[in-house]
Design an enzyme around this catalytic site. Structure first.
Site: not given
Ligand code: GCU
Length: 639
Positions: A171, A255, A334, A356, A362
């Protein structure tokens, strides 16, 4: 970390002398690492000029492999490679084997993939998106920085076989947008050179709409000639100024990030335009596939987020340039504690792909909980995508691997000391996807804590069971997403239910789960046969993924005869008891590991146990309140 080499009394005689030509900066780095490593292990610095008959260790660069190395023994010990980079990897490999107590491991070794990298989600202001170990060491107050830690980081990566890192968040915001403008070339060059010494390539995340944000163009349409020209010039500038730049990473149409869909173009149009811009410099484009509708109406029961990546990218197979690599998360949603392997991996026959993973925990305890992820990564790599005789596993179908980094500026790098095993393990698996997770845990423990069998056994015991333990006390049977929205830490069983993220379990007093078989959203059909059939029916679906694929009544019978609901209750009680047992096991290591480490990890275990009890009681009570069915074994549930 594991580079704190411990003294070893029985170091082989050849380790007294290290000889080699410092032909390149990398060869010099390899020599330096061997000398400092052997000095730490042997108690004195090895000499550079052995008497004629004395055995020694010699580094030789001779034409051959790009990154691999050979270890040979002809009186003296030889580390041979075609490049200085290979010598660095070979030197670290030998040091690791010596630290494990071995003599001289003759071998040929070369990496499975040419790209083995870490992605940093570091922001220019120094914060880290989903970072759980302090702030960024690549950025401070809006600027990139190169410090002593950059060098240590390069050493860490090379020591476990990694060869690349992308230093800024996918991002791309704030000053990170300006990395292409030339303002930070000096700092970027310094970082690149520092990483390069250890064979680690530098990557940058870029924004798809940079031509508008930086160039003042009215559009970022990938087919617009001005946009193409802007990118060609921007790439030319940065590749010329920053040596060792490997390429760009892009999160587009994901997103809220800008992307080619805004202009009615495909992901292939977008990625190929960038690929052409970096091609003259030998650059590559890593294009993320994390694309889904993040503005879904929860009342819409037709749309299934799990399908989105395959629906978007599978039809584009074969349309990407050869310097594009599609970057695919290990699961379709995710980074949950349990997800099936992304079906997209099995649908790209003529496109480069990069798998990935996420080391940053997280959804797996945020480096406050122990969660050794390497067995999960190995499962994904081993997963057979098509059940055909050759080139079938995920490991054989991809061209590259990366993981979201779990490092920051905390004194121990990874927040939780035991989380370093994930970083180390990822490196070893990226080099050789057939590496054994239990053996990796053992190696990491010995390198980190020394050769104390009681410590190794206890640490490995904790690590190896930790993923299942975490899974049991958190979310059941692949359902995912019962965490607190936003922070993703702690339980909130309906936190994501009436939201826009496409992550629903739709539990009622009778049933729970989303039906993804042929009678439901059809997600299971994105797999090849026989996987589609296996996942498509609850009877043949692996139980650990039952609620990922199916909507079932609480009275559904599991294979061992328990009801689905009872299995969920049991898992939560068991998982929590296991977390408590891990904490007790750690306490037996007082005095056997450095005090500071002992205390830090003990603190983390206190939080893990507190949080595990919270998860257990919140999830179980929530289900009890929905169903009014008590625990068969009469344990306490809260009304
Ligand atoms: C997750 C994560 C975000 C991240 C995104 C991504 O959704 O919560 O912080 O940006 O993944 O992988 O791009």
């Amino acid at each position: 970390m594991w580079l704190d080499w411990k003294p070893r009394r029985d170091l082989p005689a050849y380790a007294k002398y290290v000889v080699g030509e410092a032909g390149s900066r990398r060869a010099t780095a390899a020599l330096r690492e061997l000398r400092t490593g052997l000095a730490a292990m042997g108690g004195e610095a090895p000499g550079a000029a052995p008497p004629e008959t004395a055995p020694c260790l010699r580094l030789v660069e001779e034409p051959g492999e790009e990154e691999g190395f050979r270890l040979r023994r002809h009186g003296e010990g030889l580390i041979l490679s075609g490049t200085g980079r290979g010598l660095v990897f070979g030197a670290f490999y030998l040091l690791r084997r010596l630290a494990l107590g071995e003599d001289f491991p003759c071998c040929n070794s070369s990496p499975a993939y040419p790209i083995r990298m870490l992605d940093h989600w570091d922001n220019a202001d120094g914060s880290i998106e989903r970072g759980y170990s302090g702030n960024s060491f690549f950025f401070r107050e809006g600027r990139p920085v190169c410090t002593e830690r950059t060098r240590d980081y390069a050493r860490l990566l090379a020591s476990c076989g990694l060869n690349g890192c992308c230093i800024n968040n996918v991002n791309v915001r704030g000053n990170a947008l300006r990395l292409l403008t030339g303002e930070y070339d000096g700092e970027l060059r310094e970082i690149a050179l520092c990483l390069e010494e250890y064979g680690v390539g530098l990557w940058l995340s870029v924004s798809f709409s940079a031509p508008m944000e930086l160039g003042g163009l009215p559009t970022a349409d990938p087919l617009d000639p001005e946009v193409k020209a802007w990118w060609a010039e921007a790439a030319g500038h940065i590749f010329r100024s920053v040596p060792n730049l490997a390429g760009f990473l892009i999160k587009a149409d994901s997103e809220g990030r800008p992307g080619p869909h805004t202009y009615g173009r495909t992901h292939a149009d977008g990625a190929n335009m960038l690929a052409d811009a970096v091609r003259p410099w030998g650059g590559r484009i890593l294009w993320r596939c994390f694309v889904y509708d993040c503005t879904q109406d929860w009342r819409d029961t037709e749309t299934d987020r799990a399908r989105a990546q395959c629906d978007t990218f599978a039809p584009l197979d074969g349309q990407f340039r050869d310097n594009v690599c599609l970057q695919i998360k290990n699961g379709p949603v995710d980074f949950q504690i349990r997800e099936p392997v992304s079906p997209l991996l099995g649908r790209l026959e003529n496109t480069n792909s990069l798998l990935e993973f996420q080391l940053a925990q997280e959804y797996t305890g945020q480096q406050k909980h122990v969660c050794y992820l390497i067995p999960m990564f190995r499962e994904v790599l081993d997963f057979r995508l098509r059940h055909r005789p050759e080139k079938d596993s995920a490991a054989e179908s991809i061209q590259a691997v990366c993981a979201v980094s779990n490092t920051g500026d905390d004194v121990n790098w990874t927040g939780h000391d035991l989380a370093a095993a994930n970083l180390f393990g990822f490196g070893l698996l990226a080099w050789d996807p057939r590496s054994d997770p239990a053996e990796i845990a053992r190696e990491w423990s010995v390198l980190t804590f020394g050769r104390d069998t009681a410590v190794t056994e206890t640490v490995c015991g904790i690590l190896l069971g930790s993923r299942e333990t975490y899974e049991k006390y958190t979310v059941p049977l692949g359902i995912g997403w019962m965490c607190v929205p936003g922070t993703h830490y702690g339980p909130s069983p309906e936190g994501y239910e009436y939201d826009r993220w496409g992550t629903y379990h739709r539990a009622t007093c009778r049933e729970i789960g989303v039906e993804r078989g042929p009678g439901g959203t059809g997600y299971a059909l994105q797999y090849h046969s026989p996987l589609a059939e296996m996942y498509g029916s609850a009877d043949s679906c692996p139980e650990e993924l039952l609620l990922f694929f199916h909507r079932l009544p609480y009275a559904y019978r599991m294979k061992d005869g328990r009801t689905l609901l009872q299995r969920i209750y049991d898992d939560h009680f068991e998982g929590c008891a296991e977390a408590e047992a891990m904490a007790r096991a750690w306490n037996t290591l007082e005095g056997r590991v450095p005090d500071e480490v002992f205390r830090r990890v003990r603190e983390r275990f206190r939080e893990q146990v507190r949080s595990a009890r919270e998860w257990r009681d919140v999830i179980n009570s929530w289900l009890y309140r929905l169903t009014l069915i008590p625990d068969e074994r009469g344990r306490r549930l809260y009304l």
